[in-house]
Design an enzyme around this catalytic site. Structure first.
Site, PDB file in Angstrom:
ATOM      1  N   THR A 202       0.822  -1.187   0.000  1.00 34.99           N
ATOM      2  CA  THR A 202       0.000   0.000   0.000  1.00 34.99           C
ATOM      3  C   THR A 202       0.868   1.254   0.000  1.00 34.99           C
ATOM      4  OG1 THR A 202      -1.746  -1.144   1.248  1.00 34.99           O
ATOM      5  CG2 THR A 202      -1.813   1.247   1.249  1.00 34.99           C
TER       6      THR A 202
ATOM      7  N   ASN B 168      -7.589  -8.837   5.446  1.00 34.36           N
ATOM      8  CA  ASN B 168      -6.370  -8.179   5.899  1.00 34.36           C
ATOM      9  C   ASN B 168      -5.869  -8.852   7.181  1.00 34.36           C
ATOM     10  OD1 ASN B 168      -4.350  -6.091   6.244  1.00 34.36           O
ATOM     11  ND2 ASN B 168      -5.700  -4.683   5.170  1.00 34.36           N
TER      12      ASN B 168
ATOM     13  N   SER C 201      -6.545  -1.768   6.994  1.00 31.33           N
ATOM     14  CA  SER C 201      -5.330  -1.943   7.790  1.00 31.33           C
ATOM     15  C   SER C 201      -5.583  -1.471   9.219  1.00 31.33           C
ATOM     16  CB  SER C 201      -4.178  -1.142   7.185  1.00 31.33           C
ATOM     17  OG  SER C 201      -3.082  -1.103   8.077  1.00 31.33           O
TER      18      SER C 201
ATOM     19  N   ASN D  19      -3.265  -0.403  11.142  1.00 29.60           N
ATOM     20  CA  ASN D  19      -2.077   0.353  11.551  1.00 29.60           C
ATOM     21  C   ASN D  19      -2.110   1.842  11.213  1.00 29.60           C
ATOM     22  OD1 ASN D  19      -0.900  -2.031  12.563  1.00 29.60           O
ATOM     23  ND2 ASN D  19      -0.255  -2.597  10.500  1.00 29.60           N
ATOM     24  N   THR D  20      -3.209   2.297  10.616  1.00 29.78           N
ATOM     25  CA  THR D  20      -3.442   3.727  10.422  1.00 29.78           C
ATOM     26  C   THR D  20      -4.639   4.103  11.288  1.00 29.78           C
ATOM     27  OG1 THR D  20      -2.578   3.769   8.163  1.00 29.78           O
ATOM     28  CG2 THR D  20      -4.097   5.527   8.776  1.00 29.78           C
TER      29      THR D  20
ATOM     30  N   GLY E  81      -0.471 -14.820   8.888  1.00 29.39           N
ATOM     31  CA  GLY E  81       0.126 -16.145   8.874  1.00 29.39           C
ATOM     32  C   GLY E  81      -0.801 -17.208   9.419  1.00 29.39           C
TER      33      GLY E  81
ATOM     34  N   ALA F 158       3.032  -3.630  12.647  1.00 30.38           N
ATOM     35  CA  ALA F 158       2.413  -2.336  12.940  1.00 30.38           C
ATOM     36  C   ALA F 158       3.079  -1.282  12.059  1.00 30.38           C
ATOM     37  CB  ALA F 158       2.573  -1.988  14.413  1.00 30.38           C
TER      38      ALA F 158
ATOM     39  N   LYS G   5     -10.597  -4.584   0.021  1.00 32.42           N
ATOM     40  CA  LYS G   5      -9.963  -5.499   0.979  1.00 32.42           C
ATOM     41  C   LYS G   5     -10.564  -5.241   2.348  1.00 32.42           C
ATOM     42  CE  LYS G   5      -5.383  -7.234   2.235  1.00 32.42           C
ATOM     43  NZ  LYS G   5      -3.947  -7.151   1.910  1.00 32.42           N
TER      44      LYS G   5
ATOM     45  N   PHE H  17       1.613   1.906   6.810  1.00 29.90           N
ATOM     46  CA  PHE H  17       1.682   2.446   5.447  1.00 29.90           C
ATOM     47  C   PHE H  17       2.977   3.221   5.210  1.00 29.90           C
ATOM     48  CE2 PHE H  17      -3.211   2.802   4.570  1.00 29.90           C
ATOM     49  CZ  PHE H  17      -3.302   1.427   4.572  1.00 29.90           C
TER      50      PHE H  17
END
Length: 349
Positions: free
Chosen positions: A88, A240, A178, A180-181, A259, A114, A211, A117
């Site tokens: 991304t 995701n 995501s 992480n944002t 995973g 983490a 996604k 982006f």
């Protein structure tokens, strides 16, 4: 070769190892001897499909986040994938979250990331991908908003990137899932998706792919996907990374898990969504897939395409060819003449 290098790579911090492996790939394809070792030419017509107006030699792709800046796309094309994602990436460069921000969970062949982006920005990504596009396989641009862009203005980032990269990809993956944002997942709502889909359809005829997060309730995920399809999206990636830290008691309290730890969770959500929207959009399954039997289960339950990421880190590039060979063999054993016959076969029954 990878099994020889893996112990050395795993002594390094994960992010450092990733950059080193990427550098090795870029240098390797410039050296004829190594390039011939890297290049995988396995093809079997049983795996070929035409989807979204594109030809896929096989269903195995690399998920977003591996090639953030589109500087590995050319090299990845030699490894035997059926399609690629780059990104991304965001309109403006951003450094991502503070380090450390990527951890191996070796006992479960999993990762926790983490990243946030981190990427060089659209100008650098454009320069990178313009050197190689089009490639001999479908290539999708995975786009996201900058961290500093408030949610009420987020649509502008996606419009900007779609305009800029419309001629530099075969389709767009819209990343609003995501973890992480900050507040990004709040954009997973009907109002935003409906407006976004309609605006992007004014700009491009390329396929639009949504996604989604694995942590949604099934009913909410189905409703969101139906809204996306009605708004002009052609495909759905399920899913995701996960923030369900109960899957691993020693998990950090930040970032997303990927995973084998999330395999069952991803399979469950995929099955729930596919049972309702199969046939209405192309479904792409991602999350914990590391062998051909799991890939075939997802295919028989509605997935036309499969994405891997974490498994590649643990098993190395040879897994792509091995996965395709084993998948082709399983399809033949079960009496399918082409993968199209297997897609959704469990649902049709």
């Amino acid at each position: 070769m990878y099994e020889t290098l893996k112990p050395l790579l795993f002594t390094l911090p994960p992010e450092c190892a990733h950059h080193l492996a990427g550098l090795g790939l870029k240098l390797g394809i410039k050296t004829p001897l190594i390039k011939n070792l890297i290049k995988k030419d396995f093809k079997d017509e049983i795996l070929s499909q035409n989807l979204l107006g594109l030809n896929f030699a096989n269903p195995i792709g690399i998920g977003g986040g591996f090639d953030k800046n589109a500087d590995l796309a050319y090299g990845l094309g030699y490894l035997g994938f059926g399609f690629l994602e780059y990104g991304t990436f965001t309109p403006r460069p951003q450094s991502g979250n503070p380090r450390p921000r990527l951890w191996r969970i070796k006992e479960h062949n999993s990762l926790q990331n983490a990243m946030g982006f981190n990427n060089e920005g659209s100008a650098a990504v454009e320069q990178n991908i313009a050197k190689y596009f089009p490639l001999s396989l479908p290539v999708f641009a995975n786009i996201g908003k900058n961290k500093t862009t408030p949610n009420e203005s987020a649509i502008n980032d996606y419009i900007y990137l779609t305009k800029r990269f419309e001629k530099l990809c075969d389709g767009f993956v819209i990343n609003i899932s995501s973890p992480n944002t900050p507040n990004l997942r709040e954009l997973q709502n009907d109002e935003f998706l409906s407006t976004l889909g309609k605006e992007l359809r004014k700009i491009t005829n390329n396929p639009l792919v949504l996604k989604i997060a694995p942590d949604m309730q099934p009913n909410a995920a189905v409703a969101l996907c139906q809204c996306a399809i009605e708004s002009g999206f052609n495909a759905i990636i399920i899913n995701n990374t996960s923030i369900d830290y109960s899957l691993y008691p020693a998990a950090k309290s930040i970032g997303g898990l990927s995973g084998e730890l999330i395999c069952a969770k991803s399979r469950e959500l995929f099955s729930a969504v596919a049972s309702e929207i199969f046939g209405k959009a192309v479904l792409i399954s991602c999350g914990g897939i590391s062998d051909a039997r799991e890939a075939l289960w997802r295919i028989k339950h509605g997935a036309s395409l499969i994405e891997i990421f974490t498994a590649l880190i643990y098993k190395g590039p040879a897994m792509i060819e091995n996965l395709n060979k084993e998948l082709a063999n399983l399809l033949k054993i079960e009496g399918f003449e082409n993968i199209n016959e297997a897609v959704g076969s469990a649902l049709k029954k």
